[in-house]
Motif scaffolding. Structure first.
Motif, PDB file in Angstrom:
ATOM      1  N   GLY A 138      42.359  57.721  17.277  1.00 24.40           N
ATOM      2  CA  GLY A 138      42.269  56.776  18.397  1.00 24.40           C
ATOM      3  C   GLY A 138      43.478  56.192  18.960  1.00 24.40           C
ATOM      4  O   GLY A 138      43.493  55.611  19.994  1.00 24.40           O
ATOM      5  N   LEU A 139      44.602  56.531  18.078  1.00 17.03           N
ATOM      6  CA  LEU A 139      45.744  55.813  18.690  1.00 17.03           C
ATOM      7  C   LEU A 139      46.396  56.774  19.728  1.00 17.03           C
ATOM      8  O   LEU A 139      45.974  57.755  20.087  1.00 17.03           O
ATOM      9  N   SER A 140      47.174  56.141  20.547  1.00 14.05           N
ATOM     10  CA  SER A 140      47.821  56.882  21.502  1.00 14.05           C
ATOM     11  C   SER A 140      48.981  57.748  20.959  1.00 14.05           C
ATOM     12  O   SER A 140      49.274  57.964  19.764  1.00 14.05           O
ATOM     13  N   GLY A 141      49.484  58.835  21.593  1.00 11.72           N
ATOM     14  CA  GLY A 141      50.296  60.132  21.005  1.00 11.72           C
ATOM     15  C   GLY A 141      51.567  59.294  20.310  1.00 11.72           C
ATOM     16  O   GLY A 141      52.076  59.508  19.230  1.00 11.72           O
ATOM     17  N   GLY A 142      52.182  58.331  20.785  1.00 13.72           N
ATOM     18  CA  GLY A 142      53.408  57.550  20.541  1.00 13.72           C
ATOM     19  C   GLY A 142      53.152  56.960  19.167  1.00 13.72           C
ATOM     20  O   GLY A 142      53.790  56.853  18.242  1.00 13.72           O
ATOM     21  N   GLN A 143      51.819  56.277  19.013  1.00 10.33           N
ATOM     22  CA  GLN A 143      51.366  55.313  18.063  1.00 10.33           C
ATOM     23  C   GLN A 143      50.977  56.478  16.778  1.00 10.33           C
ATOM     24  O   GLN A 143      51.338  56.120  15.760  1.00 10.33           O
ATOM     25  N   GLN A 144      50.624  57.614  17.067  1.00 12.60           N
ATOM     26  CA  GLN A 144      50.174  58.516  16.116  1.00 12.60           C
ATOM     27  C   GLN A 144      51.481  59.147  15.433  1.00 12.60           C
ATOM     28  O   GLN A 144      51.738  59.195  14.197  1.00 12.60           O
ATOM     29  N   GLN A 145      52.486  59.452  16.362  1.00 17.16           N
ATOM     30  CA  GLN A 145      53.787  59.828  15.712  1.00 17.16           C
ATOM     31  C   GLN A 145      54.374  58.651  14.803  1.00 17.16           C
ATOM     32  O   GLN A 145      54.981  59.081  13.738  1.00 17.16           O
ATOM     33  N   ARG A 146      54.442  57.296  15.270  1.00 18.36           N
ATOM     34  CA  ARG A 146      54.692  56.312  14.407  1.00 18.36           C
ATOM     35  C   ARG A 146      54.063  56.288  13.050  1.00 18.36           C
ATOM     36  O   ARG A 146      54.660  56.080  12.062  1.00 18.36           O
ATOM     37  N   LEU A 147      52.563  56.374  13.224  1.00 16.75           N
ATOM     38  CA  LEU A 147      52.059  56.395  12.074  1.00 16.75           C
ATOM     39  C   LEU A 147      52.266  57.624  10.893  1.00 16.75           C
ATOM     40  O   LEU A 147      52.194  57.481   9.772  1.00 16.75           O
ATOM     41  N   CYS A 148      52.740  58.804  11.559  1.00 19.58           N
ATOM     42  CA  CYS A 148      52.970  59.870  10.644  1.00 19.58           C
ATOM     43  C   CYS A 148      54.411  59.534  10.072  1.00 19.58           C
ATOM     44  O   CYS A 148      54.738  59.972   8.853  1.00 19.58           O
ATOM     45  N   ILE A 149      55.317  58.776  10.891  1.00 20.80           N
ATOM     46  CA  ILE A 149      56.638  58.535  10.140  1.00 20.80           C
ATOM     47  C   ILE A 149      56.224  57.521   8.869  1.00 20.80           C
ATOM     48  O   ILE A 149      56.713  57.437   7.834  1.00 20.80           O
ATOM     49  N   ALA A 150      55.209  56.520   9.312  1.00 22.05           N
ATOM     50  CA  ALA A 150      54.802  55.412   8.162  1.00 22.05           C
ATOM     51  C   ALA A 150      54.073  56.326   7.133  1.00 22.05           C
ATOM     52  O   ALA A 150      54.436  55.882   5.908  1.00 22.05           O
ATOM     53  N   ARG A 151      53.363  57.144   7.093  1.00 31.98           N
ATOM     54  CA  ARG A 151      52.826  58.064   6.227  1.00 31.98           C
ATOM     55  C   ARG A 151      53.823  58.707   5.342  1.00 31.98           C
ATOM     56  O   ARG A 151      53.730  58.924   4.175  1.00 31.98           O
ATOM     57  N   THR A 152      55.112  59.359   5.972  1.00 35.57           N
ATOM     58  CA  THR A 152      56.155  59.619   5.172  1.00 35.57           C
ATOM     59  C   THR A 152      56.999  58.607   4.495  1.00 35.57           C
ATOM     60  O   THR A 152      57.295  58.781   3.286  1.00 35.57           O
ATOM     61  N   LEU A 153      57.295  57.422   5.220  1.00 35.87           N
ATOM     62  CA  LEU A 153      57.931  56.208   4.534  1.00 35.87           C
ATOM     63  C   LEU A 153      57.019  55.754   3.285  1.00 35.87           C
ATOM     64  O   LEU A 153      57.630  55.268   2.204  1.00 35.87           O
ATOM     65  N   ALA A 154      55.739  56.012   3.100  1.00 38.15           N
ATOM     66  CA  ALA A 154      54.961  55.337   2.067  1.00 38.15           C
ATOM     67  C   ALA A 154      55.169  56.164   0.707  1.00 38.15           C
ATOM     68  O   ALA A 154      55.053  55.356  -0.232  1.00 38.15           O
ATOM     69  N   ILE A 155      55.678  57.300   0.631  1.00 34.97           N
ATOM     70  CA  ILE A 155      56.169  57.900  -0.556  1.00 34.97           C
ATOM     71  C   ILE A 155      57.541  57.620  -0.900  1.00 34.97           C
ATOM     72  O   ILE A 155      57.892  58.324  -1.890  1.00 34.97           O
ATOM     73  N   GLU A 156      58.285  56.996  -0.307  1.00 33.80           N
ATOM     74  CA  GLU A 156      59.416  56.425  -0.416  1.00 33.80           C
ATOM     75  C   GLU A 156      60.457  57.623  -0.660  1.00 33.80           C
ATOM     76  O   GLU A 156      61.178  57.888  -1.738  1.00 33.80           O
ATOM     77  N   PRO A 157      60.509  58.351   0.462  1.00 35.97           N
ATOM     78  CA  PRO A 157      61.725  59.401   0.583  1.00 35.97           C
ATOM     79  C   PRO A 157      63.026  58.899   0.596  1.00 35.97           C
ATOM     80  O   PRO A 157      63.348  57.796   0.728  1.00 35.97           O
ATOM     81  N   GLU A 158      64.096  60.045   0.195  1.00 39.47           N
ATOM     82  CA  GLU A 158      65.355  59.402   0.456  1.00 39.47           C
ATOM     83  C   GLU A 158      65.851  60.040   1.958  1.00 39.47           C
ATOM     84  O   GLU A 158      66.807  59.576   2.517  1.00 39.47           O
ATOM     85  N   VAL A 159      65.438  61.377   2.232  1.00 40.47           N
ATOM     86  CA  VAL A 159      65.819  61.967   3.375  1.00 40.47           C
ATOM     87  C   VAL A 159      64.445  62.144   4.345  1.00 40.47           C
ATOM     88  O   VAL A 159      63.292  62.284   3.985  1.00 40.47           O
ATOM     89  N   ILE A 160      64.869  61.945   5.657  1.00 40.93           N
ATOM     90  CA  ILE A 160      63.637  62.175   6.580  1.00 40.93           C
ATOM     91  C   ILE A 160      63.969  63.223   7.564  1.00 40.93           C
ATOM     92  O   ILE A 160      64.979  63.325   8.309  1.00 40.93           O
ATOM     93  N   LEU A 161      63.331  64.338   7.559  1.00 44.30           N
ATOM     94  CA  LEU A 161      63.418  65.544   8.735  1.00 44.30           C
ATOM     95  C   LEU A 161      62.608  65.086   9.796  1.00 44.30           C
ATOM     96  O   LEU A 161      61.286  64.919   9.474  1.00 44.30           O
ATOM     97  N   MET A 162      62.939  65.523  10.855  1.00 47.85           N
ATOM     98  CA  MET A 162      62.109  65.374  12.124  1.00 47.85           C
ATOM     99  C   MET A 162      62.372  66.388  12.868  1.00 47.85           C
ATOM    100  O   MET A 162      63.569  66.821  13.438  1.00 47.85           O
ATOM    101  N   ASP A 163      61.339  67.198  13.371  1.00 49.28           N
ATOM    102  CA  ASP A 163      61.523  68.489  14.055  1.00 49.28           C
ATOM    103  C   ASP A 163      60.958  68.153  15.543  1.00 49.28           C
ATOM    104  O   ASP A 163      59.771  68.236  15.718  1.00 49.28           O
ATOM    105  N   GLU A 164      61.601  67.729  16.420  1.00 53.85           N
ATOM    106  CA  GLU A 164      61.512  67.286  17.775  1.00 53.85           C
ATOM    107  C   GLU A 164      60.193  66.384  17.948  1.00 53.85           C
ATOM    108  O   GLU A 164      59.333  66.639  18.414  1.00 53.85           O
ATOM    109  N   PRO A 165      60.594  65.224  17.210  1.00 51.52           N
ATOM    110  CA  PRO A 165      59.408  64.351  17.045  1.00 51.52           C
ATOM    111  C   PRO A 165      59.043  63.577  18.468  1.00 51.52           C
ATOM    112  O   PRO A 165      58.058  62.978  18.458  1.00 51.52           O
TER     113      PRO A 165
END
Length: 273
Positions: free
Chosen positions: A169-196
């Motif tokens: 139910g989130l907007s497209g931009g909010q969904q992308q930031r949610l996916c970033i939050a989901r990535t951050l939740a497992i505490e990575p050291e590097v974040i890869l972004m493919d045309e986000p």
């Protein structure tokens, strides 16, 4: 862990020799080649990626940009019929060595895709999913991780009152930031972004760009983009791929003001691509 600000020199043993990386090098590609069947997608890629910097990967369609970043956490192997030679060193260790676990690697090197792909679950469960997989069960700890990750993704204030609503139910931009939050939740050291931001409107794109600039204080970011202005705005270094090869790589300000390669200048100026 998130908040990690130390920089260390990495020395490890690989194939009978010692590997020493510069103190701020997180990832090094050495003679990297990738084939899909008989078609070679990357040829002899050699480059270092520095800690706490944004590295932009640019180039025309089909030049190997997405293949390169998907190789950094071995997601390229999910394509099937992939052959890889050369090495990628992550903090001095060869990620292709049989002793290096793929799941461990993908925990340390997370990925955000071109199209937002939230799970058909609540906002809360999207962010808590990774920590649960890694064995975290205490609600208080999960609550803390969810809030911290959503705050880091600049989304908390927008969703804090509807955490149990469906993420779709989130907007497209909010969904992308949610996916970033989901990535951050497992505490990575590097974040890869493919045309986000390729599917987002200008306002959502600006929010993601501002977020990337903030996140590099804590993480190393590699971003594929077709948008030359975006690369110029947010990246510290830029790599220009052409025909599966690394045509030019250096400080973004230098490349955009005084490129070494004629082909780089032609691409940046919009004469092809």
């Amino acid at each position: 862990m998130t908040g990690m600000t130390w920089i260390r020199q990495n020395i490890s043993w690989r194939c009978g020799k010692t590997v020493m990386l510069e103190t701020n090098t997180v990832i090094r590609a050495e003679g990297l080649n990738v084939w899909y069947g008989d078609e070679q997608a990357l040829s002899d890629i050699r480059m270092d990626i520095a800690e706490h910097e944004v590295t932009a990967i640019i180039g025309p369609s089909g030049c190997g940009k997405s293949t390169f970043i998907k190789t950094l956490n071995r997601m390229v192997e999910l394509s099937g019929n992939v052959h890889i030679s050369g090495e990628i060193l992550f903090r001095g260790q060869n990620i292709f060595h049989k002793s290096y676990g793929v799941e461990e690697l993908r925990t340390k090197i997370g990925m955000v895709f071109q199209k937002a792909n939230p799970f058909p679950k609540s906002i809360y469960e999207n962010v808590a999913f990774g920590p649960r997989i890694h064995g975290i069960r205490k609600k208080a700890l999960l609550d803390d991780i969810v809030e911290k990750s959503l705050r880091a993704a600049a989304l908390w204030d927008e969703v804090k009152d509807r955490l149990h609503a469906n993420a779709w139910g989130l907007s497209g931009g909010q969904q992308q930031r949610l996916c970033i939050a989901r990535t951050l939740a497992i505490e990575p050291e590097v974040i890869l972004m493919d045309e986000p931001t390729s599917a987002l409107d200008p306002i959502s794109t600006m929010k993601i760009e501002e977020l990337v600039s903030e996140l590099k204080k804590e993480y190393t970011i590699v971003i594929v983009t077709h948008n030359m202005q975006q690369a110029a705005r947010i990246s510290d270094k830029t790599a220009f791929f052409l025909g599966g090869r690394l045509e030019e790589y250096g400080r973004t300000s230098d490349m955009f003001s005084n490129p070494v390669s004629r082909r780089t200048e032609e691409y940046i100026s919009g004469r092809f691509g």
